[in-house]
Scaffold this motif. Structure first.
Motif, PDB file in Angstrom:
ATOM      1  N   ILE A 173       0.842  -1.194   0.000  1.00 60.52           N
ATOM      2  CA  ILE A 173       0.000   0.000   0.000  1.00 60.52           C
ATOM      3  C   ILE A 173       0.877   1.244   0.000  1.00 60.52           C
ATOM      4  N   ASP A 174       0.410   2.275  -0.711  1.00 60.47           N
ATOM      5  CA  ASP A 174       1.018   3.607  -0.659  1.00 60.47           C
ATOM      6  C   ASP A 174       0.017   4.516   0.022  1.00 60.47           C
ATOM      7  N   LEU A 175       0.451   5.228   1.033  1.00 59.77           N
ATOM      8  CA  LEU A 175      -0.409   6.132   1.785  1.00 59.77           C
ATOM      9  C   LEU A 175      -0.144   7.583   1.396  1.00 59.77           C
ATOM     10  N   SER A 176      -1.137   8.435   1.586  1.00 57.31           N
ATOM     11  CA  SER A 176      -0.903   9.872   1.455  1.00 57.31           C
ATOM     12  C   SER A 176       0.028  10.295   2.591  1.00 57.31           C
ATOM     13  N   ASP A 177       0.634  11.451   2.445  1.00 54.74           N
ATOM     14  CA  ASP A 177       1.513  11.973   3.498  1.00 54.74           C
ATOM     15  C   ASP A 177       0.773  12.063   4.832  1.00 54.74           C
ATOM     16  N   ALA A 178      -0.462  12.574   4.789  1.00 56.39           N
ATOM     17  CA  ALA A 178      -1.239  12.751   6.024  1.00 56.39           C
ATOM     18  C   ALA A 178      -1.492  11.419   6.713  1.00 56.39           C
ATOM     19  N   ALA A 179      -1.824  10.381   5.943  1.00 50.92           N
ATOM     20  CA  ALA A 179      -2.090   9.062   6.528  1.00 50.92           C
ATOM     21  C   ALA A 179      -0.817   8.461   7.114  1.00 50.92           C
ATOM     22  N   ALA A 180       0.297   8.602   6.396  1.00 51.00           N
ATOM     23  CA  ALA A 180       1.578   8.085   6.898  1.00 51.00           C
ATOM     24  C   ALA A 180       1.975   8.783   8.198  1.00 51.00           C
ATOM     25  N   GLU A 181       1.704  10.080   8.272  1.00 46.62           N
ATOM     26  CA  GLU A 181       2.016  10.820   9.491  1.00 46.62           C
ATOM     27  C   GLU A 181       1.134  10.355  10.653  1.00 46.62           C
ATOM     28  N   GLU A 182      -0.149  10.107  10.381  1.00 49.62           N
ATOM     29  CA  GLU A 182      -1.089   9.667  11.427  1.00 49.62           C
ATOM     30  C   GLU A 182      -0.613   8.397  12.138  1.00 49.62           C
ATOM     31  N   ILE A 183       0.004   7.476  11.371  1.00 51.88           N
ATOM     32  CA  ILE A 183       0.419   6.208  11.973  1.00 51.88           C
ATOM     33  C   ILE A 183       1.915   6.154  12.293  1.00 51.88           C
ATOM     34  N   GLY A 184       2.619   7.234  12.042  1.00 53.64           N
ATOM     35  CA  GLY A 184       4.011   7.317  12.472  1.00 53.64           C
ATOM     36  C   GLY A 184       5.043   6.695  11.562  1.00 53.64           C
ATOM     37  N   ILE A 185       4.778   6.634  10.244  1.00 51.00           N
ATOM     38  CA  ILE A 185       5.813   6.098   9.345  1.00 51.00           C
ATOM     39  C   ILE A 185       6.380   7.158   8.400  1.00 51.00           C
ATOM     40  N   LEU A 186       5.950   8.397   8.524  1.00 49.24           N
ATOM     41  CA  LEU A 186       6.405   9.446   7.617  1.00 49.24           C
ATOM     42  C   LEU A 186       7.916   9.653   7.703  1.00 49.24           C
ATOM     43  N   ALA A 187       8.447   9.741   8.896  1.00 53.12           N
ATOM     44  CA  ALA A 187       9.879  10.013   9.065  1.00 53.12           C
ATOM     45  C   ALA A 187      10.754   8.881   8.529  1.00 53.12           C
ATOM     46  N   ARG A 188      10.310   7.634   8.691  1.00 54.68           N
ATOM     47  CA  ARG A 188      11.098   6.486   8.230  1.00 54.68           C
ATOM     48  C   ARG A 188      10.926   6.220   6.745  1.00 54.68           C
ATOM     49  N   GLY A 189       9.825   6.670   6.159  1.00 53.54           N
ATOM     50  CA  GLY A 189       9.595   6.469   4.733  1.00 53.54           C
ATOM     51  C   GLY A 189       8.771   5.243   4.411  1.00 53.54           C
ATOM     52  N   SER A 190       8.804   4.257   5.283  1.00 52.74           N
ATOM     53  CA  SER A 190       7.999   3.051   5.082  1.00 52.74           C
ATOM     54  C   SER A 190       7.890   2.329   6.424  1.00 52.74           C
ATOM     55  N   GLY A 191       6.991   1.366   6.470  1.00 50.67           N
ATOM     56  CA  GLY A 191       6.823   0.599   7.691  1.00 50.67           C
ATOM     57  C   GLY A 191       5.827  -0.520   7.496  1.00 50.67           C
ATOM     58  N   LYS A 192       5.913  -1.507   8.347  1.00 46.91           N
ATOM     59  CA  LYS A 192       5.002  -2.641   8.299  1.00 46.91           C
ATOM     60  C   LYS A 192       3.636  -2.204   8.827  1.00 46.91           C
ATOM     61  N   VAL A 193       2.565  -2.640   8.139  1.00 49.00           N
ATOM     62  CA  VAL A 193       1.207  -2.282   8.543  1.00 49.00           C
ATOM     63  C   VAL A 193       0.292  -3.495   8.488  1.00 49.00           C
ATOM     64  N   GLU A 194      -0.785  -3.397   9.245  1.00 49.19           N
ATOM     65  CA  GLU A 194      -1.869  -4.366   9.185  1.00 49.19           C
ATOM     66  C   GLU A 194      -3.035  -3.664   8.526  1.00 49.19           C
ATOM     67  N   LEU A 195      -3.785  -4.384   7.676  1.00 49.17           N
ATOM     68  CA  LEU A 195      -4.889  -3.790   6.930  1.00 49.17           C
ATOM     69  C   LEU A 195      -6.200  -4.503   7.243  1.00 49.17           C
ATOM     70  N   ALA A 196      -7.285  -3.734   7.246  1.00 47.57           N
ATOM     71  CA  ALA A 196      -8.614  -4.295   7.392  1.00 47.57           C
ATOM     72  C   ALA A 196      -9.597  -3.439   6.617  1.00 47.57           C
ATOM     73  N   ILE A 197     -10.484  -4.093   5.882  1.00 48.84           N
ATOM     74  CA  ILE A 197     -11.529  -3.391   5.135  1.00 48.84           C
ATOM     75  C   ILE A 197     -12.642  -3.019   6.102  1.00 48.84           C
ATOM     76  N   LEU A 198     -13.137  -1.796   6.003  1.00 52.06           N
ATOM     77  CA  LEU A 198     -14.305  -1.363   6.780  1.00 52.06           C
ATOM     78  C   LEU A 198     -15.545  -1.719   5.977  1.00 52.06           C
ATOM     79  N   ASN A 199     -16.392  -2.564   6.534  1.00 49.78           N
ATOM     80  CA  ASN A 199     -17.635  -2.925   5.888  1.00 49.78           C
ATOM     81  C   ASN A 199     -18.731  -1.999   6.391  1.00 49.78           C
ATOM     82  N   ASP A 200     -19.666  -1.673   5.513  1.00 48.00           N
ATOM     83  CA  ASP A 200     -20.777  -0.781   5.902  1.00 48.00           C
ATOM     84  C   ASP A 200     -21.703  -1.417   6.875  1.00 48.00           C
TER      85      ASP A 200
END
Length: 111
Positions: free
Chosen positions: A84-111
């Motif tokens: 996944i590629d995140l926007s700058d704002a999203a990367a900053e929210e989860i703390g990977i902006l400074a490092r440039g990349s990072g391991k993430v877990e993903l989940a789809i939000l169902n309605d």
């Protein structure tokens, strides 16, 4: 009268394969995404290879527990082992902006 605290709403999440995330650079601001939208580094958006445009994902950084909800509006990433590629704002929210990349877990939000 006593006020009873309301429980936080429970999200209907469907975990999917996670992995390495990176983020778009601000130099792409205004470029057209695969969905036709203009890239906004301050919006909470992402690129994913196969999920439909408009899909909302909860992205979690397992190192610090920070999460963000993003909307798929582009295709990619098409390099390396990234999922996944995140926007700058999203990367900053989860703390990977400074490092440039990072391991993430993903989940789809169902309605």
């Amino acid at each position: 009268m006593l006020s009873v605290p309301h429980a936080a709403p429970t999200l209907d999440l469907e975990p999917i394969a996670g992995g390495m995330a990176s983020y778009y650079g601000r130099h792409l601001k205004g470029a057209r995404t695969a969905s036709g939208q203009r890239f906004d580094p301050d919006a909470l958006t992402c690129a994913h290879r196969t999920l439909p445009f408009g899909t909302q994902l909860q992205v979690t950084n397992p190192v610090n527990g920070e999460t963000v909800v993003v909307t798929v509006n582009d295709r990619g990433p098409f390099h390396g082992n990234r999922v996944i590629d995140l926007s700058d704002a999203a990367a900053e929210e989860i703390g990977i902006l400074a490092r440039g990349s990072g391991k993430v877990e993903l989940a789809i939000l169902n309605d």
